[in-house]
Design an enzyme around this catalytic site. Structure first.
Site, PDB file in Angstrom:
ATOM      1  N   ASP A  41       0.678  -1.138  -0.017  1.00  0.00           N
ATOM      2  CA  ASP A  41      -0.090   0.247   0.016  1.00  0.00           C
ATOM      3  C   ASP A  41       0.845   1.083   0.127  1.00  0.00           C
ATOM      4  O   ASP A  41       0.400   2.347  -0.444  1.00  0.00           O
ATOM      5  CB  ASP A  41      -0.832  -0.067   1.140  1.00  0.00           C
ATOM      6  CG  ASP A  41      -1.808  -1.054   1.116  1.00  0.00           C
ATOM      7  OD1 ASP A  41      -2.208  -1.566  -0.071  1.00  0.00           O
ATOM      8  OD2 ASP A  41      -2.594  -1.380   2.124  1.00  0.00           O
ATOM      9  N   LYS A 119     -11.914 -27.059 -15.158  1.00  0.00           N
ATOM     10  CA  LYS A 119     -12.844 -26.220 -15.582  1.00  0.00           C
ATOM     11  C   LYS A 119     -13.354 -25.375 -14.676  1.00  0.00           C
ATOM     12  O   LYS A 119     -14.491 -25.656 -13.778  1.00  0.00           O
ATOM     13  CB  LYS A 119     -13.909 -27.341 -16.076  1.00  0.00           C
ATOM     14  CG  LYS A 119     -15.024 -26.510 -17.120  1.00  0.00           C
ATOM     15  CD  LYS A 119     -15.943 -27.415 -17.903  1.00  0.00           C
ATOM     16  CE  LYS A 119     -16.620 -26.513 -18.557  1.00  0.00           C
ATOM     17  NZ  LYS A 119     -17.588 -25.778 -18.063  1.00  0.00           N
ATOM     18  N   ARG A 140     -17.452 -13.379 -23.980  1.00  0.00           N
ATOM     19  CA  ARG A 140     -17.601 -14.573 -25.149  1.00  0.00           C
ATOM     20  C   ARG A 140     -19.041 -13.974 -26.005  1.00  0.00           C
ATOM     21  O   ARG A 140     -18.952 -14.234 -27.414  1.00  0.00           O
ATOM     22  CB  ARG A 140     -18.064 -15.809 -24.798  1.00  0.00           C
ATOM     23  CG  ARG A 140     -17.836 -16.912 -25.509  1.00  0.00           C
ATOM     24  CD  ARG A 140     -17.787 -18.297 -25.133  1.00  0.00           C
ATOM     25  NE  ARG A 140     -19.077 -18.719 -24.933  1.00  0.00           N
ATOM     26  CZ  ARG A 140     -20.071 -19.349 -26.024  1.00  0.00           C
ATOM     27  NH1 ARG A 140     -19.463 -19.354 -27.194  1.00  0.00           N
ATOM     28  NH2 ARG A 140     -21.449 -19.633 -25.880  1.00  0.00           N
ATOM     29  N   CYS A 411      -5.226 -35.974  20.712  1.00  0.00           N
ATOM     30  CA  CYS A 411      -6.023 -36.919  19.969  1.00  0.00           C
ATOM     31  C   CYS A 411      -7.271 -37.317  20.758  1.00  0.00           C
ATOM     32  O   CYS A 411      -6.983 -37.568  21.960  1.00  0.00           O
ATOM     33  CB  CYS A 411      -5.302 -38.223  19.567  1.00  0.00           C
ATOM     34  SG  CYS A 411      -6.271 -39.615  18.930  1.00  0.00           S
ATOM     35  N   CYS A 429      -2.518 -37.792  14.503  1.00  0.00           N
ATOM     36  CA  CYS A 429      -2.143 -38.328  15.767  1.00  0.00           C
ATOM     37  C   CYS A 429      -0.765 -39.361  15.272  1.00  0.00           C
ATOM     38  O   CYS A 429      -0.868 -40.199  14.501  1.00  0.00           O
ATOM     39  CB  CYS A 429      -3.105 -38.999  16.146  1.00  0.00           C
ATOM     40  SG  CYS A 429      -2.639 -40.377  17.638  1.00  0.00           S
TER      41      CYS A 429
END
Length: 676
Positions: A41, A119, A140, A411, A429
């Site tokens: 900036d 895509k 397009r 865990c 874990c």
């Protein structure tokens, strides 16, 4: 102003523009910024200050000139020098192979390299540069004529106003997709709601509604992005292939879609598509499939196009279903490789004909990036073969402050401290003796696609592990009737049947063993390719990374994963133990004959089956000579309908396609009933 001072200012302005373009490239193209937002900036503020003091030095390609002051009066139509044709698309591997076969015939069977790209579900746009300077952006439109959207294209930070480097083509038209990220859509919708304006249904609608705005300031506020993926009209272009073209435009500062791959066979390209599906939840932008293209520009010219679409590319799409529901709770579960995965418990919603009440949140970073919280309204998607996942939070529907989710430090199953993969996103874990990991590994080992041990269900696996009877794969083969009979719902007859099934699994062969070992990136298809190439576990263990990589369909990532597992102490212990127990780990000289009761049949499975997961039933169909597809069409031979079958069943009935129950399907597999 003295000439020398003005020269110094012009030089500083030129230097600032060069720096800003460089940092835009590092941020948008390479995704590896070198400076903070604050430092960026400050560079921009200094450039604005100098240009304000010396307006005669402002040029149209300056980074400060991205947003115009005034709206345009209307969108002008612009003809495309080369038509922007649409693509043929398909939902089945068989039709992709048929497309590749047609191309091969037209080219006289010369080798073809295939490029696979994501895509992106956005808005198709062409951006045009003359001598490296952006001069126009066009939609397009109808493929022949599009709308001039230059004023909005200039606001998109991904798109350089001047290309990096030198020696640019005199004219270069890059075609690509304007899109919006899911994270940005959440912010835009929250802002829309705050202003009392309508929100957008999805990122594509937001992009389409923004790129054709007459006021560029509105478009700039919508945070649009761009991926380049195609070549339009160009003069003086030197590259000969699509991969060279992508590398060229990346050097120029134009971002391209991630995860692009180039392959020597269509089978390898399709295998990569299946691999990429697993990455869909990681993406912060929408895709609806993959694009498969011929790499060589010369071959593309010779293949040409129909009136509607090129003969050198095809869209391989997957069906997507999405809906909005609420998260009731976020919890974590431990997988067979120790990865701790967050899961969202949802208010039930119907997707693709099934009731979904859970969705993957992928990993801790995804929760933070999407800002997912208990109580949030979220968009949930099911696409292709991947499990349902949370796409984004509908932040404009968030009701008051909700607490952030805190990922556990230990865990939840064994209390071991969790660790993050070095340089990665997964939290694991590390305790290989964690009961949750052991249970998941044993379940997978016994599954239909792996060692196919009938009778070894989830509840029985839980008992075997909890009572200390099974800790490793080999322990299954050391079980005795007296170990099993005392277990719940396990009498002598059931115990004897299970022991017979366990013993029978010793002769499944190398491909099944490789699948069962749960090596990362190795599923049934990769396991089969490796087994057929190396034939024995001994040859496979001796193979180098380079030898593994040279096998068709086995890339460097899979090769390294297989090599690391087979050479690890853990992997060697497992294989040595299985070898001592008499498990066959080679390909039989004459493979087991499976009746080809589905030969030539195209089968669609819909709903939830009692005996098979989706992957398992597709593997069964393939082993019996059939082809599993995801959509019902006139080419479908029959449909297998489980519980909650949904719209596919309705379509099958409309088309008069036979529908079988799961029991009837098994009768066809066994040859007791002819396939429809």
């Amino acid at each position: 102003m003295a000439g020398g001072k003005k020269h110094d200012v012009a030089a500083e302005i030129a230097k600032l523009r060069e720096l800003i373009r460089y940092h835009d490239y590092k941020y948008y193209v390479e995704a590896s910024p070198e400076i903070s937002d604050l430092e960026y900036d400050r560079l921009m503020q200094r450039l604005r200050q100098l240009e304000a003091e010396h307006p005669e030095l402002i040029t149209p390609d300056s980074p400060t000139q991205r947003i115009g002051d005034q709206p345009v009066e209307g969108l002008e139509e612009v003809p495309h020098r080369i038509p922007m044709l649409s693509m043929d698309n398909t939902y089945t591997e068989g039709e992709v192979r048929a497309f590749a076969e047609r191309a091969a015939r037209m080219l006289g069977r010369e080798p073809i390299e295939w490029v696979v790209e994501l895509k992106v579900d956005g808005v198709a746009v062409a951006i045009i540069y003359e001598n490296g300077v952006l001069v126009r952006g066009v939609t397009r439109g109808n493929g022949v004529v599009g709308d001039d959207i230059t004023h909005n294209v200039r606001t998109i930070r991904d798109i350089p106003l001047r290309l990096l480097g030198t020696n640019h083509p005199p004219v270069l038209e890059v075609r690509g997709e304007v899109y919006m990220t899911n994270a940005d859509l959440a912010e835009v919708n929250a802002a829309q709601k705050a202003k009392g304006e309508p929100t957008f249904a999805n990122p594509r609608n937001a992009a389409a509604g923004s790129i054709r705005q007459l006021d560029p300031r509105i478009c700039a506020s919508r945070r649009l992005r761009f991926f380049g993926h195609g070549l339009g009209y160009a003069e003086g272009l030197q590259v000969k292939t699509h991969m060279e073209f992508l590398e060229m435009i990346r050097r120029y500062g134009i971002p391209t879609t991630p995860y692009v791959g180039c392959f020597k066979t269509i089978d390898a390209a399709l295998a990569y598509c299946n691999e990429l599906q697993e990455k869909v939840p990681e993406l912060d932008f929408e895709i609806d499939g993959f694009v498969i293209k011929v790499n060589s520009f010369d071959q593309r010219v010779r293949l040409g196009a129909t009136s509607k679409s090129p003969r050198w590319m095809i869209a391989y799409k997957f069906e997507k279903y999405e809906g909005v529901t609420r998260i009731k709770k976020i919890r974590v579960q431990v997988g067979k490789t120790g990865i701790v995965t967050p899961v969202a418990d949802l208010e039930p919603i119907e997707l693709a004909g099934t009731i979904v009440s859970r969705a993957s949140l992928h990993n801790a970073d995804e929760i933070a990036r999407k800002d997912v919280r208990e109580g949030d309204w979220v968009v949930v998607e099911k696409a292709g073969k991947i499990i349902p996942h949370v796409v984004r939070v509908e932040k404009h529907r968030r009701e008051g402050p909700l607490p952030e989710f805190r990922f556990p430090k230990k865990c939840p199953e064994c209390g071991t401290g969790l660790v993050r993969d070095e340089g990665g996103v997964y939290i694991r874990c590390p305790n290989l003796e964690c009961p949750a990991q052991i249970k998941e590994r044993i379940r997978y080992f016994a599954s239909r696609n792996a060692m196919d041990i009938e009778g070894l269900g989830d509840k029985l696996v839980d008992q075997l592990v909890e009572k200390g009877l099974v800790r490793t794969y080999g322990d299954l083969y050391r079980l005795k009737a007296e170990d099993l009979i005392p277990l719940e719902r396990m009498g002598k007859k059931s115990a004897d049947n299970l022991l017979r099934n366990i013993a029978a699994s010793k002769d499944r062969g190398l491909a099944r063993v490789l699948t069962a070992l749960a090596i990362r990136h190795v599923g049934p298809r990769v396991a089969t390719v490796l087994a057929e190439h190396f034939r024995t576990i001994d040859r496979l263990q001796k193979a180098s990374v380079e030898e593994l990589s040279s096998v068709p369909e086995i890339g460097p990532v899979i090769a390294q994963s297989v090599y690391d597992f087979l050479r690890s102490d853990f992997g060697r212990r497992i294989i040595d133990d299985l070898r001592r127990l008499g498990i066959r780990m080679e390909v039989a000289k004459e493979a087991e004959e499976i009746p080809q009761t589905l030969a030539g049949k195209t089968v669609v499975v819909t709903g939830t089956l009692k005996k098979y997961s989706r992957d398992e039933v597709e593997a069964v169909i393939a082993r019996h000579g059939g082809r599993a597809t995801s959509s019902v069409s006139s080419k479908t031979s029959f449909v297998v309908a489980g519980e909650s079958p949904g719209s596919k069943l309705d379509k099958a009935r409309q088309l008069g396609i036979p529908v079988l129950s799961e029991d009837e399907f098994e009768e066809v597999l066994a040859g007791r009933r002819p396939a429809p």
